[in-house]
Design an enzyme around this catalytic site. Structure first.
Site, short mmCIF file in Angstrom:
data_model
loop_
_atom_site.label_atom_id
_atom_site.label_comp_id
_atom_site.label_asym_id
_atom_site.label_seq_id
_atom_site.Cartn_x
_atom_site.Cartn_y
_atom_site.Cartn_z
N TYR A 76 3.28 -4.37 9.17
CA TYR A 76 2.99 -3.55 8.00
C TYR A 76 4.16 -3.59 7.05
O TYR A 76 4.80 -4.63 6.91
CB TYR A 76 2.56 -2.12 8.40
N ARG A 102 -4.40 -1.86 -6.23
CA ARG A 102 -3.05 -1.30 -6.29
C ARG A 102 -2.41 -1.44 -4.92
O ARG A 102 -2.22 -0.47 -4.19
CB ARG A 102 -3.10 0.15 -6.72
N LYS A 152 -3.30 -1.61 8.48
CA LYS A 152 -3.45 -0.18 8.75
C LYS A 152 -4.17 0.06 10.07
O LYS A 152 -3.80 0.94 10.86
CB LYS A 152 -4.24 0.48 7.61
N GLU A 173 -7.97 3.17 0.69
CA GLU A 173 -6.60 2.68 0.71
C GLU A 173 -6.30 1.81 -0.51
O GLU A 173 -7.05 0.88 -0.82
CB GLU A 173 -6.37 1.86 1.98
N ASP A 174 -5.21 2.12 -1.22
CA ASP A 174 -4.67 1.28 -2.29
C ASP A 174 -5.67 1.02 -3.42
O ASP A 174 -5.81 -0.10 -3.89
CB ASP A 174 -4.14 -0.04 -1.72
N ASP A 231 -5.63 7.85 1.99
CA ASP A 231 -4.31 7.84 2.62
C ASP A 231 -3.18 7.91 1.60
O ASP A 231 -2.16 8.55 1.82
CB ASP A 231 -4.16 6.60 3.49
N ASP A 232 -3.34 7.24 0.45
CA ASP A 232 -2.27 7.23 -0.55
C ASP A 232 -2.03 8.63 -1.12
O ASP A 232 -0.90 8.98 -1.46
CB ASP A 232 -2.63 6.27 -1.69
N ASN A 264 7.03 1.37 -1.77
CA ASN A 264 6.91 0.20 -0.90
C ASN A 264 6.54 -1.03 -1.73
O ASN A 264 5.90 -0.90 -2.77
CB ASN A 264 5.83 0.43 0.16
#
Length: 553
Positions: A105, A158, A176, A247-248, A270-271, A410
């Site tokens: 990850y 993203r 993930k 996610e993202d 999650d973000d 990140n």
């Protein structure tokens, strides 16, 4: 769900024989098959005659891993292992979590995602594209494993701090879900990574002759919404009860999807929510170092996207529980973005920014905001490296005896500052955490250990808890409980070294504590149809998958 099927999902008759066994990573043991298994499964002669224990195989894997000369090569090597022998892959990662989590990850997954179309070996997960509109359910039915309990889905717009990577963002759901298993023991057989390929606005990606996705600009508006709706409703039909982790996604879509689906289906972002919980936990743990309660502090965020405002939303909830009014709690949250301080006089604010826009009449720059507001904590979620400059950190050190500095962007190359900079520019007094890992820093005879505020401390435990109790929704209270459980897991020894998160080697136990807290909330809020057991922790532990080999003879 602590029934026999869920306690050990792999204790079942192997469904394949011959070479098909060796091509199925869920069952393949390679040279680990015993003589009896080789005869029973019809694979005698298809593998070398030597029979090795998992420990012996692990030695070979680690030896070859050590020969790789770059992190990307290590990523490719571990991915190949995952594709042929999942039990050995997870045994390897669990036993070497400190070294290998940054490979499978962040930060390495960022570079792997950028190179995804060029390092592609074997498909993993499902690709639902814009070309599949009207037949998404058929695509979902093509997944070969009938029971799915956790789905991580992205549209690739993203990816970390790297932007729009289109279909190459599939590395994120895969990574993930690997953490769901490695960090919390969620059975990999019930995990499904999904890429919603709606196109990409990254012209360089579309022009790449090896690009794996559809070559069109992104769907927007109703077409995009309709495809996501078809996917989410398809999951309810094909995999009822599956947890969907968004996610993202780009910030406006991330918030829109969270608000649209959080009360309709078992889902979370999650973000927004996972990041919020891990940061809240770090801030709570930091109070044991600063000796100042959260409700007395002012927080300044650099960046005002979904991650930053998600943190602030959960922090407001935590502060109201400590006795502050909601208005007073929001008054302690301040944001600076590329246009300066987020204030009501600005005309370019997005809906998620408005609750945190204050009455100041001038959008101060970052340094001026630090001087005026005198925050106790800086929280960076910008994707802009170097923005926590020497000037900023020295200002923080002049205001606070122990300034809290969270550089969360990140991958590592995007962090607002390094651990070494944070300690050096604050005379060793910073309470530092980051999104990606930094090595311990020697400063004036002391070893300072940066905390890694990685969402892996939160979302795997959320998933394990949801599975264990059969939750039907994910509530805000579950994230508050997760943050509290994580903060309480930080030892005095870790705090003495400056770390506000527990060591990664403890993450599976931490995930069990989080899952237990999540399940307890689900029972208390009536978000499960199961009766509350006498011992919730035992129910959770019964669902933890271990990567030992089973006998197929």
């Amino acid at each position: 769900m602590a029934d026999d099927a869920n306690v050990n999902r792999r204790s079942r008759t192997i469904p394949r024989r011959g070479v098909d066994v060796l091509h199925d990573p869920l069952f393949n043991k390679g040279t680990g098959f015993t003589d009896a298994e080789r005869d029973a499964l019809g694979i005698r002669g298809l593998v070398p005659p030597g029979c090795f224990t998992q420990d012996e195989q692990l030695r070979r894997i680690v030896e070859n891993y050590g020969r790789k000369t770059s992190d990307l090569e290590r990523y490719i090597y571990l991915t190949a292992l995952q594709d042929r022998n999942e039990r050995l892959f997870y045994r390897t990662v669990i036993d070497n979590i400190d070294a290998m989590m940054p490979i499978i990850y962040t930060p390495t997954v960022g570079e792997a995602s950028r190179q995804f179309s060029h390092i592609f070996r074997r498909p993993r997960g499902l690709y639902v594209s814009a070309n599949d509109r009207g037949r998404v359910v058929d695509v979902l039915h093509n997944w070969p494993h009938g029971e799915v309990r956790v789905i991580v889905v992205t549209d690739g717009e993203r990816i970390l701090g790297l932007g729009d990577l289109g279909a190459s963002g599939m590395g994120i759901p895969v990574g993930k879900l690997a953490l769901y298993t490695a960090c919390a023991g969620v059975d990999p057989a019930i995990c499904l990574p999904v890429m919603l390929d709606v196109g990409t606005n990254n012209a360089e990606m579309r022009a790449d002759p090896l690009y794996l996705g559809i070559r069109q600009e992104r769907l927007r508006g109703a077409e995009y919404d309709d495809l996501v709706e078809e996917f989410v409703m398809g999951v309810q039909e094909v995999f009822p009860g599956a947890l969907i982790q968004f996610e993202d996604f780009l910030t406006p879509n991330a918030y829109a999807l969270l608000h649209k689906y959080r009360s309709r289906v078992l889902s979370f972002n999650d973000d927004i929510q996972g990041t919020a919980a891990v940061v809240l936990a770090g801030l709570e743990a930091a109070t044991r170092i600063t000796k100042r309660p959260l409700e007395q502090e002012v927080f300044l965020f650099l960046g005002a996207g979904s991650a930053a405002t998600g943190i602030a939303d959960l922090l407001v909830r935590a502060l109201t529980r400590k006795g502050l009014s909601e208005d007073a709690a929001r008054g302690k949250m301040w944001f600076v973005d590329v246009d300066g301080l987020v204030v009501k006089s600005r005309t370019n604010l997005l809906p998620h920014n408005l609750p945190f826009a204050h009455d100041e009449h001038e959008p101060l720059d970052f340094a001026s905001a630090v001087r005026k507001l005198q925050p106790a904590a800086l929280i960076g979620a910008t994707g802009a490296p170097g923005t926590f400059s020497r000037e900023i950190l020295q200002l923080m050190a002049s205001i606070n005896d122990r300034p809290v500095v969270f550089a969360l962007s990140n991958p590592t190359s995007k962090a607002e500052c390094t651990a070494e900079q944070a300690y050096e520019w604050t005379a060793g007094r910073a309470v530092f955490a980051s999104g990606s890992p930094f090595d311990p820093v020697e400063y004036e005879g002391s070893t300072l250990v940066p905390g890694q505020g990685n969402n892996a401390y939160i979302f795997p435990g959320i998933g394990l808890g949801v599975i264990a109790c059969g939750a039907t929704r994910v509530s805000d209270e579950m994230f508050l409980a997760s943050a509290a459980a994580l903060a309480q897991s930080v030892s005095e020894d870790s705090l003495a070294k400056g770390a506000v998160y527990p060591p990664l080697r403890e993450i599976r136990e931490v995930s069990v504590r989080i899952a237990t807290a999540v399940a307890k909330i689900a029972y208390e809020q009536g978000l499960t149809q199961q009766p509350m057991p006498a011992d919730i922790e035992s129910q959770v532990r019964a669902c933890v998958w271990e990567p030992e080999y089973e006998s197929y003879a």
